[in-house]
Design a protein around this motif. Structure first.
Motif, PDB file in Angstrom:
ATOM      1  N   SER A 148      16.346   5.297 -11.521  1.00 36.19           N
ATOM      2  CA  SER A 148      16.073   5.067 -12.937  1.00 36.19           C
ATOM      3  C   SER A 148      14.645   5.479 -13.265  1.00 36.19           C
ATOM      4  O   SER A 148      13.784   5.536 -12.386  1.00 36.19           O
ATOM      5  N   LEU A 149      14.402   5.762 -14.542  1.00 37.36           N
ATOM      6  CA  LEU A 149      13.051   6.145 -14.944  1.00 37.36           C
ATOM      7  C   LEU A 149      12.050   5.040 -14.630  1.00 37.36           C
ATOM      8  O   LEU A 149      10.910   5.314 -14.239  1.00 37.36           O
ATOM      9  N   GLN A 150      12.477   3.794 -14.778  1.00 32.07           N
ATOM     10  CA  GLN A 150      11.586   2.674 -14.471  1.00 32.07           C
ATOM     11  C   GLN A 150      11.222   2.668 -12.994  1.00 32.07           C
ATOM     12  O   GLN A 150      10.053   2.496 -12.620  1.00 32.07           O
ATOM     13  N   GLU A 188      -5.711  -5.282  -1.920  1.00 34.54           N
ATOM     14  CA  GLU A 188      -6.352  -4.948  -3.190  1.00 34.54           C
ATOM     15  C   GLU A 188      -5.384  -4.484  -4.281  1.00 34.54           C
ATOM     16  O   GLU A 188      -5.684  -4.619  -5.467  1.00 34.54           O
ATOM     17  N   GLU A 189      -4.247  -3.931  -3.893  1.00 37.54           N
ATOM     18  CA  GLU A 189      -3.253  -3.462  -4.862  1.00 37.54           C
ATOM     19  C   GLU A 189      -1.857  -3.871  -4.389  1.00 37.54           C
ATOM     20  O   GLU A 189      -1.026  -3.026  -4.045  1.00 37.54           O
ATOM     21  N   PRO A 190      -1.610  -5.181  -4.338  1.00 32.28           N
ATOM     22  CA  PRO A 190      -0.368  -5.670  -3.717  1.00 32.28           C
ATOM     23  C   PRO A 190       0.905  -5.172  -4.398  1.00 32.28           C
ATOM     24  O   PRO A 190       1.931  -5.021  -3.739  1.00 32.28           O
ATOM     25  N   GLU A 191       0.853  -4.891  -5.707  1.00 31.74           N
ATOM     26  CA  GLU A 191       2.065  -4.414  -6.371  1.00 31.74           C
ATOM     27  C   GLU A 191       2.434  -3.006  -5.889  1.00 31.74           C
ATOM     28  O   GLU A 191       3.612  -2.671  -5.731  1.00 31.74           O
ATOM     29  N   HIS A 192       1.418  -2.184  -5.625  1.00 30.31           N
ATOM     30  CA  HIS A 192       1.688  -0.851  -5.090  1.00 30.31           C
ATOM     31  C   HIS A 192       2.141  -0.935  -3.628  1.00 30.31           C
ATOM     32  O   HIS A 192       3.040  -0.196  -3.209  1.00 30.31           O
ATOM     33  N   GLY A 219       8.948   5.580 -12.170  1.00 28.77           N
ATOM     34  CA  GLY A 219       7.576   5.290 -12.592  1.00 28.77           C
ATOM     35  C   GLY A 219       6.866   4.414 -11.578  1.00 28.77           C
ATOM     36  O   GLY A 219       5.701   4.664 -11.215  1.00 28.77           O
ATOM     37  N   ARG A 220       7.551   3.391 -11.108  1.00 32.26           N
ATOM     38  CA  ARG A 220       6.981   2.492 -10.099  1.00 32.26           C
ATOM     39  C   ARG A 220       6.699   3.256  -8.803  1.00 32.26           C
ATOM     40  O   ARG A 220       5.644   3.064  -8.171  1.00 32.26           O
ATOM     41  N   TYR A 264       6.143   6.557  -8.378  1.00 35.31           N
ATOM     42  CA  TYR A 264       5.050   7.519  -8.496  1.00 35.31           C
ATOM     43  C   TYR A 264       3.692   6.829  -8.621  1.00 35.31           C
ATOM     44  O   TYR A 264       2.692   7.310  -8.088  1.00 35.31           O
ATOM     45  N   ARG A 265       3.653   5.704  -9.299  1.00 32.40           N
ATOM     46  CA  ARG A 265       2.374   4.982  -9.400  1.00 32.40           C
ATOM     47  C   ARG A 265       1.902   4.529  -8.016  1.00 32.40           C
ATOM     48  O   ARG A 265       0.723   4.662  -7.678  1.00 32.40           O
ATOM     49  N   SER A 266       2.808   3.990  -7.241  1.00 27.51           N
ATOM     50  CA  SER A 266       2.425   3.496  -5.907  1.00 27.51           C
ATOM     51  C   SER A 266       2.085   4.663  -4.980  1.00 27.51           C
ATOM     52  O   SER A 266       1.145   4.573  -4.173  1.00 27.51           O
ATOM     53  N   TYR A 267       2.840   5.764  -5.096  1.00 26.29           N
ATOM     54  CA  TYR A 267       2.560   6.927  -4.248  1.00 26.29           C
ATOM     55  C   TYR A 267       1.185   7.506  -4.573  1.00 26.29           C
ATOM     56  O   TYR A 267       0.423   7.894  -3.676  1.00 26.29           O
ATOM     57  N   ARG A 268       0.846   7.550  -5.857  1.00 28.28           N
ATOM     58  CA  ARG A 268      -0.470   8.041  -6.251  1.00 28.28           C
ATOM     59  C   ARG A 268      -1.578   7.118  -5.745  1.00 28.28           C
ATOM     60  O   ARG A 268      -2.660   7.581  -5.361  1.00 28.28           O
ATOM     61  N   ALA A 269      -1.307   5.826  -5.719  1.00 34.80           N
ATOM     62  CA  ALA A 269      -2.306   4.879  -5.200  1.00 34.80           C
ATOM     63  C   ALA A 269      -2.553   5.118  -3.714  1.00 34.80           C
ATOM     64  O   ALA A 269      -3.700   5.057  -3.238  1.00 34.80           O
ATOM     65  N   PHE A 270      -1.469   5.399  -2.969  1.00 32.66           N
ATOM     66  CA  PHE A 270      -1.621   5.697  -1.548  1.00 32.66           C
ATOM     67  C   PHE A 270      -2.374   7.013  -1.376  1.00 32.66           C
ATOM     68  O   PHE A 270      -3.298   7.118  -0.555  1.00 32.66           O
ATOM     69  N   ALA A 271      -1.984   8.039  -2.157  1.00 31.27           N
ATOM     70  CA  ALA A 271      -2.625   9.345  -2.052  1.00 31.27           C
ATOM     71  C   ALA A 271      -4.111   9.281  -2.398  1.00 31.27           C
ATOM     72  O   ALA A 271      -4.933   9.973  -1.783  1.00 31.27           O
ATOM     73  N   ALA A 272      -4.461   8.442  -3.364  1.00 23.70           N
ATOM     74  CA  ALA A 272      -5.871   8.328  -3.765  1.00 23.70           C
ATOM     75  C   ALA A 272      -6.727   7.855  -2.600  1.00 23.70           C
ATOM     76  O   ALA A 272      -7.859   8.327  -2.411  1.00 23.70           O
ATOM     77  N   ARG A 273      -6.196   6.953  -1.803  1.00 15.00           N
ATOM     78  CA  ARG A 273      -6.952   6.475  -0.640  1.00 15.00           C
ATOM     79  C   ARG A 273      -6.916   7.505   0.490  1.00 15.00           C
ATOM     80  O   ARG A 273      -7.928   7.733   1.168  1.00 15.00           O
TER      81      ARG A 273
END
Length: 396
Positions: free
Chosen positions: A311-313, A256-260, A316-317, A319-328
């Motif tokens: 790098s900041l980029q 469902e969220e392959p980029e993460h 960002g990638r 933390y976004r993926s970690y938050r997606a894992f944490a949300a589940r």
């Protein structure tokens, strides 16, 4: 071992029943080809067969380990011809006047290449919705009946969590149970620990606070594979255990969220323990995979992550993926929640099953939970050894 007395020994102590019989054998380009009674075809490289020859010149008859160096074989050794013995034993003739070899047909079938691997997937993915409690077995029965003990172990392997109940409040019992599976793996908390409240805690676990879902020991190069928690007494309110199948979370993210999912497999976080007396540090991605892409482990612990130097980029990638894992992980749909009852022994795969707890009232009763770590390898060895013993009894 022998399936029937006339078959050759095998280079292991496993049992190889001849369920599918060889129908025809032949040399094909110097390799062995076997046609089986189920119409399948398997192939074997000459070196694979030569170094697994069960003759005493190659295989130590007691240790069942090869005594042969790869350089002891001619570099161009080939199979010249093959035939079937009356009992289904596969007889191989070689070039270079290499001595004739005889192979157990059950072992050949179990170790053959059939174009696609003959693998059996045992992992059962779950959510709290479809698995509200761990697979549970009566503890005294399991400790006295090897078949029930094996069922508990296979449930632990397949679900990543399994429970024994109704065990007595007995000193040393947890250690005895774990050592029936394999050696205890010590940690910076000792050989065995108690989940007690400490005045100067070296982990959040030694408080009465709620614990977010996590794995233990992400700070180690190879985190401890199994954890066992034995509740000997509990009259407090709260403190329920919370568990989640991180393999299921990973599978859902991949779909469902392959980029993460990709980022969680690629970006390495560093983890370090927060202690005044020790300093463990290791790094790895949240989701670990083997070369075939199969998820093999999870390294997820929010409060032991060190700062990500990138790098900041990339941050960002990450933390976004970690938050997606944490949300589940924090979604109640994924969570299995249950109280720790006196007599319960909960075992779980520390590199798959996330665990945490609700906070509890430390002044409202007593709470006595012991913990021990061991490794996955010991669980899998114990399962195979028990299965082998039952198979031996059946075929003898």
């Amino acid at each position: 071992m022998r399936d029937l007395e006339q078959h050759p020994i095998t280079p292991d102590f496993d049992v190889w029943p001849v369920i599918v019989k060889p129908a025809a054998v032949r040399s094909e380009d110097g390799a062995l080809l076997v046609e089986w009674s189920d119409c399948s075809i398997s192939r074997y490289h000459p070196f694979l067969l030569a170094e697994n020859d069960p003759s005493p010149d190659v295989l130590h008859p007691l240790a069942r380990e090869t005594t042969l160096s790869p350089l002891d074989l001619p570099g161009d050794l080939l199979i010249s011809s093959a035939e079937l013995g009356p009992d289904g034993t596969v007889i191989v003739h070689w070039t270079h006047n290499h001595p004739t070899s005889r192979y157990h047909p059950g072992w050949l079938y179990g170790n053959g290449w059939f174009d696609t691997p003959h693998t059996i997937e045992t992992t059962v993915l779950w959510t709290g919705k479809n698995q509200p409690e761990p697979p549970t077995f009566d503890g005294p029965t399991a400790l006295n009946d090897p078949a029930v003990f094996l069922s508990w172990l296979t449930a632990l392997r397949d679900f990543g969590v399994a429970r024994l109940e109704n065990l007595p409040n007995q000193d040393g019992l947890l250690m005895q149970v774990v050592e029936r599976i394999g050696p205890i793996r010590e940690s910076n908390f000792g050989r065995m620990y108690t989940l007690e409240i400490k005045d100067d805690p070296d982990s959040n676990a030694f408080t009465s606070d709620a614990l977010m879902l996590h794995i233990d020991m992400p700070t180690r190069e190879c985190p401890h594979g199994l954890q066992f928690l034995f509740c000997r007494d509990n009259t407090t309110s709260g403190g329920e255990g919370i568990y989640a199948d991180a393999y299921r979370i990973a599978a859902d993210l991949a779909a469902e969220e392959p980029e993460h999912f990709k980022a969680l497999c690629e970006i390495e976080w560093t983890y370090n323990n927060r202690s005044k007396s020790t300093s463990y540090k290791a790094k790895g991605p949240v989701i670990e995979r083997d070369f075939g892409g199969r998820v093999t482990g999870i390294r997820y612990n929010t409060w032991l992550r060190a700062p990500l130097v990138a790098s900041l980029q990339e941050q960002g990638r990450a933390y976004r993926s970690y938050r997606a894992f944490a949300a589940r992980a924090q979604d109640p749909t994924y969570q299995m929640k249950f109280a720790y009852r006196p007599g319960d022994l909960v075992a779980f795969d520390n590199r798959r099953t996330l665990h945490g707890r609700n906070g509890y009232d430390a002044h409202g009763g007593t709470r006595f939970i012991e913990g021990i770590y061991s490794d996955r390898d010991d669980l899998l060895s114990a399962i195979r050894s028990l299965e082998r013993s039952f198979t031996t009894e059946t075929t003898s």
